[in-house]
Design an enzyme around this catalytic site. Sequence first.
Site, PDB file in Angstrom:
ATOM      1  N   ASP A  42       0.888  -1.139  -0.001  1.00 53.71           N
ATOM      2  CA  ASP A  42      -0.103  -0.180   0.105  1.00 53.71           C
ATOM      3  C   ASP A  42       0.861   1.202   0.102  1.00 53.71           C
ATOM      4  OD1 ASP A  42      -2.527   1.633   0.444  1.00 53.71           O
ATOM      5  OD2 ASP A  42      -1.817   1.844   2.551  1.00 53.71           O
TER       6      ASP A  42
ATOM      7  N   ASP B 167      -1.724  -0.937   5.758  1.00 52.97           N
ATOM      8  CA  ASP B 167      -1.935  -0.353   7.266  1.00 52.97           C
ATOM      9  C   ASP B 167      -3.327  -0.164   7.644  1.00 52.97           C
ATOM     10  OD1 ASP B 167      -2.253   1.976   5.480  1.00 52.97           O
ATOM     11  OD2 ASP B 167      -1.861   3.138   7.077  1.00 52.97           O
TER      12      ASP B 167
ATOM     13  N   ASP C  16       0.187   5.029   1.052  1.00 48.74           N
ATOM     14  CA  ASP C  16      -0.034   6.109   1.999  1.00 48.74           C
ATOM     15  C   ASP C  16       0.117   5.355   3.358  1.00 48.74           C
ATOM     16  OD1 ASP C  16      -0.937   8.914   0.795  1.00 48.74           O
ATOM     17  OD2 ASP C  16      -1.743   7.290  -0.259  1.00 48.74           O
TER      18      ASP C  16
END
Length: 223
Positions: free
Chosen positions: A13, A171, A15
């Site tokens: 991922d 996250d 960000d």
Amino acid sequence: MEPSPQLSAVLFDLDGTLLDTAPDMIATLDQLLVEESHQPIDYEYGRAHVSNGALGLIDIAFGELEEAHRLSLRDRYLKLYENHLATLTTSFAGMDAVLEHLEQTNIQWGIVTNKPGYLTEPLLETLGLLSRCACVVSGDTLPERKPHPRPLLYAAELIGLEPASAMYVGDASRDIEAGRAAGMTTVAATYGFIMPDDDPGAWRADHYVDNPVDLINLVERYA
């Protein structure tokens, strides 16, 4: 989860996992708030919500709005952010070592993000990462976005590997949900943008890392 089959690629991922984009995204939000005669947001509170994207930030900063106004603020936010993509953004501490390890051991790496391509690719280019990664699948590359598994499966197709030989690191719960549905080994990046009321332990990831450098040992287990 046992390390099988042999790892061929690690997908990230963007960000909150590969890059710490919070400083630029919150600075942009504060700029918009001032334009709208509001006070800047508490940085740590805003940071925890960055993984929810522009609309998520608009929601926590402005509260409940009529949808047309909400979308108008989102569009203005994105215009402002486009001009400050990499002013303060950096890789998370230790991530450069992770990428170097992957490249030195001939394990490909790529990015699967819900961030739109017109923001993702210039950001990666500015930071010198675009030419290094094996693939970039952005939020508008396909009709589907995470938590749908299709973006991850498409990334595997682009690299030319079986999903089961890939690891996905993210996250947010949608990252782990997408990775599990795609049949990849999933890793929850608990160093990322985790909301205070979120419980990463409930995501059912295969592994959890509190620091990017922990990925090196994990990758070696699957090599």
